[in-house]
Design a protein around this motif. Structure first.
Motif, PDB file in Angstrom:
ATOM      1  N   THR A  65       1.178  -0.736  -0.257  1.00 35.77           N
ATOM      2  CA  THR A  65      -0.182   0.253  -0.496  1.00 35.77           C
ATOM      3  C   THR A  65       0.816   1.005   0.040  1.00 35.77           C
ATOM      4  O   THR A  65       2.434   0.836   0.098  1.00 35.77           O
ATOM      5  CB  THR A  65      -0.653  -0.121   1.412  1.00 35.77           C
ATOM      6  OG1 THR A  65      -1.645   1.178   1.450  1.00 35.77           O
ATOM      7  CG2 THR A  65      -0.386   0.012   2.422  1.00 35.77           C
ATOM      8  N   GLY A  66       0.346   2.616  -0.135  1.00 33.80           N
ATOM      9  CA  GLY A  66       0.914   3.371   0.034  1.00 33.80           C
ATOM     10  C   GLY A  66       2.255   3.779  -1.961  1.00 33.80           C
ATOM     11  O   GLY A  66       1.964   2.868  -2.582  1.00 33.80           O
ATOM     12  N   PHE A 279      -7.033   1.129  -5.138  1.00 36.81           N
ATOM     13  CA  PHE A 279      -6.075   1.952  -3.940  1.00 36.81           C
ATOM     14  C   PHE A 279      -6.402   0.844  -3.558  1.00 36.81           C
ATOM     15  O   PHE A 279      -6.248   1.029  -2.062  1.00 36.81           O
ATOM     16  CB  PHE A 279      -7.148   2.886  -3.631  1.00 36.81           C
ATOM     17  CG  PHE A 279      -6.617   4.333  -4.587  1.00 36.81           C
ATOM     18  CD1 PHE A 279      -5.393   4.727  -3.809  1.00 36.81           C
ATOM     19  CD2 PHE A 279      -7.505   4.672  -5.830  1.00 36.81           C
ATOM     20  CE1 PHE A 279      -4.904   6.116  -4.610  1.00 36.81           C
ATOM     21  CE2 PHE A 279      -6.984   6.190  -6.287  1.00 36.81           C
ATOM     22  CZ  PHE A 279      -4.951   6.053  -5.509  1.00 36.81           C
ATOM     23  N   GLY A 280      -7.411   0.018  -3.275  1.00 37.57           N
ATOM     24  CA  GLY A 280      -7.745  -1.610  -3.044  1.00 37.57           C
ATOM     25  C   GLY A 280      -6.840  -2.208  -3.230  1.00 37.57           C
ATOM     26  O   GLY A 280      -5.295  -2.306  -2.976  1.00 37.57           O
ATOM     27  N   GLN A 281      -7.696  -3.254  -4.263  1.00 36.99           N
ATOM     28  CA  GLN A 281      -6.530  -4.492  -4.480  1.00 36.99           C
ATOM     29  C   GLN A 281      -5.636  -4.058  -4.748  1.00 36.99           C
ATOM     30  O   GLN A 281      -4.655  -5.662  -5.224  1.00 36.99           O
ATOM     31  CB  GLN A 281      -7.971  -5.571  -4.782  1.00 36.99           C
ATOM     32  CG  GLN A 281      -9.221  -6.193  -3.976  1.00 36.99           C
ATOM     33  CD  GLN A 281      -9.645  -7.193  -4.118  1.00 36.99           C
ATOM     34  OE1 GLN A 281      -9.926  -7.424  -6.186  1.00 36.99           O
ATOM     35  NE2 GLN A 281     -10.277  -7.962  -3.216  1.00 36.99           N
ATOM     36  N   TRP A 285      -0.980   2.974  -5.995  1.00 36.18           N
ATOM     37  CA  TRP A 285      -1.779   4.255  -5.689  1.00 36.18           C
ATOM     38  C   TRP A 285      -1.188   5.289  -6.467  1.00 36.18           C
ATOM     39  O   TRP A 285      -2.008   5.923  -7.340  1.00 36.18           O
ATOM     40  CB  TRP A 285      -1.101   4.613  -4.437  1.00 36.18           C
ATOM     41  CG  TRP A 285      -1.841   4.217  -3.272  1.00 36.18           C
ATOM     42  CD1 TRP A 285      -2.216   2.658  -3.229  1.00 36.18           C
ATOM     43  CD2 TRP A 285      -2.027   4.670  -2.090  1.00 36.18           C
ATOM     44  NE1 TRP A 285      -2.938   2.382  -1.975  1.00 36.18           N
ATOM     45  CE2 TRP A 285      -2.896   3.715  -1.180  1.00 36.18           C
ATOM     46  CE3 TRP A 285      -1.351   5.782  -1.469  1.00 36.18           C
ATOM     47  CZ2 TRP A 285      -2.997   3.898   0.244  1.00 36.18           C
ATOM     48  CZ3 TRP A 285      -1.954   5.870  -0.023  1.00 36.18           C
ATOM     49  CH2 TRP A 285      -2.199   5.049   1.128  1.00 36.18           C
TER      50      TRP A 285
ATOM     51  N   THR B  62      -9.064  -2.573   1.142  1.00 37.90           N
ATOM     52  CA  THR B  62      -9.825  -0.856   1.910  1.00 37.90           C
ATOM     53  C   THR B  62      -9.566  -1.009   3.642  1.00 37.90           C
ATOM     54  O   THR B  62      -9.037   0.635   4.075  1.00 37.90           O
ATOM     55  CB  THR B  62     -11.077  -1.161   2.567  1.00 37.90           C
ATOM     56  OG1 THR B  62     -12.226  -1.858   1.733  1.00 37.90           O
ATOM     57  CG2 THR B  62     -11.954  -0.055   2.685  1.00 37.90           C
ATOM     58  N   LEU B  64      -6.684  -1.762   5.192  1.00 37.34           N
ATOM     59  CA  LEU B  64      -5.413  -1.949   5.329  1.00 37.34           C
ATOM     60  C   LEU B  64      -5.296  -0.214   5.084  1.00 37.34           C
ATOM     61  O   LEU B  64      -4.675   0.331   5.332  1.00 37.34           O
ATOM     62  CB  LEU B  64      -4.321  -3.499   4.043  1.00 37.34           C
ATOM     63  CG  LEU B  64      -2.841  -2.596   4.086  1.00 37.34           C
ATOM     64  CD1 LEU B  64      -2.558  -2.518   5.130  1.00 37.34           C
ATOM     65  CD2 LEU B  64      -2.466  -3.509   2.941  1.00 37.34           C
ATOM     66  N   ALA B  65      -6.165   0.209   3.433  1.00 33.83           N
ATOM     67  CA  ALA B  65      -5.671   1.284   2.904  1.00 33.83           C
ATOM     68  C   ALA B  65      -6.155   2.938   4.170  1.00 33.83           C
ATOM     69  O   ALA B  65      -5.327   3.399   4.105  1.00 33.83           O
ATOM     70  CB  ALA B  65      -6.424   1.603   1.610  1.00 33.83           C
ATOM     71  N   ALA B  68      -3.877   2.717   6.883  1.00 34.05           N
ATOM     72  CA  ALA B  68      -2.249   2.920   6.391  1.00 34.05           C
ATOM     73  C   ALA B  68      -2.400   4.249   6.472  1.00 34.05           C
ATOM     74  O   ALA B  68      -1.249   5.077   6.057  1.00 34.05           O
ATOM     75  CB  ALA B  68      -1.691   2.402   5.329  1.00 34.05           C
ATOM     76  N   ALA B  69      -3.286   4.533   6.376  1.00 34.56           N
ATOM     77  CA  ALA B  69      -2.680   6.307   5.501  1.00 34.56           C
ATOM     78  C   ALA B  69      -2.868   7.344   6.688  1.00 34.56           C
ATOM     79  O   ALA B  69      -2.730   8.715   6.932  1.00 34.56           O
ATOM     80  CB  ALA B  69      -4.400   6.883   4.699  1.00 34.56           C
ATOM     81  N   LYS B  90       4.410  -2.444   8.117  1.00 35.02           N
ATOM     82  CA  LYS B  90       4.611  -1.651   8.315  1.00 35.02           C
ATOM     83  C   LYS B  90       4.380  -0.705   9.403  1.00 35.02           C
ATOM     84  O   LYS B  90       4.178   0.438   9.530  1.00 35.02           O
ATOM     85  CB  LYS B  90       2.845  -1.339   7.408  1.00 35.02           C
ATOM     86  CG  LYS B  90       3.230  -1.618   5.850  1.00 35.02           C
ATOM     87  CD  LYS B  90       1.791  -0.785   4.758  1.00 35.02           C
ATOM     88  CE  LYS B  90       2.725  -1.180   3.458  1.00 35.02           C
ATOM     89  NZ  LYS B  90       4.006   0.240   3.080  1.00 35.02           N
TER      90      LYS B  90
END
Lengths: 318, 344
Positions: A65-66, A279-281, A285, B62, B64-65, B68-69, B90
């Motif tokens: 992520t990120g 942004f998900g699976q 990003w 969802t 995790l995102a 993490a944000a 993380k």
């Protein structure tokens, strides 16, 4: 300005002009001050995030992520070009392009359908007495009172196999088997048209209301047929409203997310869903950011086109 | 995990008890939709005088995102086992030493030291189950213990299938169907997986979450589903049966973790310990209809759960269930490509 009444007329005129000038200056300054909060909000809430989106689209995706702070243009290339994982050939990013096209097509269809249903509705309302017009307009705005998501689920309740419509048709004996409507293109088109219809009706109504029906009478006097009258008199005069309505429908349609997701069953991705997926699976990003910007560019092209069309019309009429 | 409404869109926030308005403490829980029993929360609020706020999500990604944000305000989240290592890596989690909590003695032996949380330091077990196939046996009479139900559907089911859009569950079922290993990047095998999925998709009706009522109302006849969700659908419609694919199927366990950003750490720890109490674990199972990982919860569970075919599995099929792992980022990227191409 009661004190000015004692002074001589020329002097008072001079004074008045001076006061006027000063107050105007003050007025301008006040206006800027008054609009400052709005401008600040626009700057920080629109320009700021947009800059971040642009920045992110040039970064490297993080592992799960990120993002990682390494500059790359690869993401932007992958918006339209793709290396096939299995045979290594470089080709068009078929998945993205077909989703772009699906969204654009859906928006066009929705715009046309809302126009077909919206123009007669607007005409009907505009030709009522002024008092009942308000009631009709009020009725048009009622759907906005409830949340979009709730309305979308309500449509699902109407069209599903054991929903209201199918139960009714079977009850009166018109059909034996339920008609499959849920999770079809019909369901998406129906839902989108319903959701965006008011946005077409209101601007079209505004221009029909201004329409001078004496012109229509005049056309009939000059032996215009009903069709000619509609095509040559009414349509050109309501065109600005139609264009405004088309903009209001077409542009949010491009990014529609909830309605296609729920009524389409989620197996036909739209532009909005494709962005959300990243942004998900997808855990990408930067690609999500690049796709969002692509959508913005498409919207801008559409907007410029509509503006061109409408200004061209104005020149023709003027 | 896994009985979900389209809740990430709604972002429903539910406050359960009005008396809790004046509670001594607070706890903000971020969990899957339609998964947290209201009576359990009420009991927790009364027992500890803590006001609980519950927020829903619909997928691991969802959750995790969002976490993490940062800036989310949650104290507790409930990711699935295959995501827990990512959360730990993380730095999103607080090590609360669950293994040293009084109720840790209640954890079933096989869940005391797990690959996704060595030594069980970060996470308390919530519920666990399998991803398999639900079939309405009124419409299809054949063998349901197979992934062909959705990968090469029988005539009767074509156009009536829902596949949950949970990438790793679907991918792993398709990989095992072709005899591969999960997290493998073997191109020849993945090519077969890709072709099978692409060929199967036109035979599906939808790809969405939250299908409990649609199975019950027979708006869909079959599909990839979670065992507890299938069980709840069967309670409403006896024809909805659950199959454990003999080619292999994923197992998962959701884990109650405390977030590094948590503001109510002590309350969150109390909650981790609280749910490992047999009586409370049984309340979770009674609501969401999945097994829990706690010794001695059976006497408190509804009788039908102890014999439910969704939970009690024949040994030869039970052996086909495997816990999902966390794949390497490069492999995850390949799977995502296949997945996006499938979803287009």
């Amino acid at each position: 300005m009661t004190m000015n009444s004692n002074l001589s007329s020329s002097e008072s005129a001079k004074k008045a002009a001076e006061v006027e000038r000063l107050s105007q200056k003050k007025d301008v300054r006040n206006r800027w001050l008054l609009s400052l909060p709005a401008l600040a909000i626009i700057f920080f809430a629109a320009a700021g995030p947009l800059l971040i989106v642009i920045l992110y689209s040039f970064l490297t995706p993080g592992d799960y992520t990120g993002v990682i702070w390494t500059f790359t243009t690869e993401t932007w290339i992958s918006v339209v070009l793709e290396r096939d994982f299995f045979d290594e050939t470089l080709g068009w990013a078929d998945a993205h392009l077909s989703i772009f096209w699906r969204s654009i097509r859906l928006s066009l269809i929705t715009t046309i359908l809302t126009a077909i249903f919206g123009i007669p509705t607007a005409y009907f309302i505009a030709t009522r007495s002024p008092k009942s017009r308000n009631i009709w307009l009020f009725l048009i705005t009622i759907p906005f009172w409830s949340n979009l998501l709730v309305r979308t689920y309500a449509i699902q309740e109407l069209i599903r196999n054991k929903g209201v419509i199918n139960n009714f048709l079977q009850w009166i004996g018109l059909t034996n088997e339920p008609i499959e409507m849920m999770f079809t293109d019909f369901a998406v088109g129906f839902g989108m048209t319903y959701v965006y219809l008011p946005l077409m009706v209101l601007p079209v109504y505004a221009s029909i209301e201004k329409l001078d029906f004496k012109l229509v009478e005049g056309a009939y006097d000059l032996y215009a047929s009903r069709w000619q009258c509609l095509r040559r008199i009414i349509v050109p005069l309501v065109r600005p409203g139609l264009i405004a309505g088309s903009i209001l429908v077409f542009i949010p349609c491009l990014g529609a997310y909830v309605t296609p997701q729920i009524l389409g069953g989620g197996n036909q991705l739209m532009f909005g869903n494709l962005i959300a997926l990243q942004f998900g699976q997808g855990k990408n990003w930067p690609l999500g950011a690049a796709l969002s910007l692509t959508l913005m560019v498409i919207v801008m092209i559409a907007l410029v086109y509509f503006v061109k069309v409408s200004s061209g019309e104005n020149k023709k009429n003027g | 995990m896994k009985i979900k409404l389209i809740s990430s869109v709604v972002a429903t926030t539910l406050a359960f008890s009005s008396s809790a308005l004046f509670a001594a403490g607070e706890l903000n829980i971020f969990n899957w939709g339609n998964y947290t029993p209201p009576d359990l929360i009420e009991k927790f609020e009364k027992q500890f005088d803590i006001k609980v706020t519950l927020t829903d999500y619909d997928s691991n990604d969802t959750a995790l995102a969002k976490v993490a944000a940062g800036g989310h305000g949650f104290d507790i989240a409930v990711p699935s086992n295959s995501y827990v290592p990512i959360w730990i890596e993380k730095g999103l989690l607080l090590n609360t030493r669950v293994d040293q909590m009084p109720n840790a003695k209640n954890i079933l032996p096989q869940f005391r030291d797990v690959s996704w949380d060595p030594g069980r330091q970060y996470s308390a077990p919530w519920q666990w189950g399998s991803t398999g196939v639900s079939v309405n046996v009124k419409y299809y009479k054949g063998d349901i213990n197979t992934s062909t139900i959705f990968l090469d559907p029988p005539e009767e089911l074509i156009g009536q299938i829902n596949v949950v859009p949970e990438m790793m569950d679907v991918m792993s079922m398709a990989i095992w169907y072709h005899g591969g290993e999960i997290c493998s990047d073997d191109k020849a095998m993945l090519k077969k997986v890709n072709d099978t999925l692409v060929a199967a998709k036109p035979k599906w009706k939808s790809m969405s979450y939250g299908n409990l009522s649609k199975f019950a109302s027979e708006d869909i006849y079959a599909g990839v589903n979670w065992n507890g969700a299938s069980f709840r659908a069967r309670i409403q419609n006896e024809n909805v049966h659950y199959g454990h694919p003999k080619e292999g199927y994923p197992l998962w366990q959701d884990a109650v973790v405390v977030l590094a950003e948590a503001k109510n750490v002590e309350n969150a720890k109390i909650f981790q310990n609280f749910i490992m109490e047999p009586e409370n674990a049984a309340m979770m199972s009674a609501f969401a209809r999945y097994a829990n990982g706690i010794i001695g919860s059976e006497p408190y569970m509804p009788a039908d759960m102890l014999t439910a075919p969704e939970i009690v599995v024949a040994p030869e099929l039970a052996a086909k269930g495997k816990f999902l792992e966390t794949c390497a980022p490069e492999v995850n990227k390949i799977y995502t490509k296949i997945w996006t191409n499938l979803m287009k």
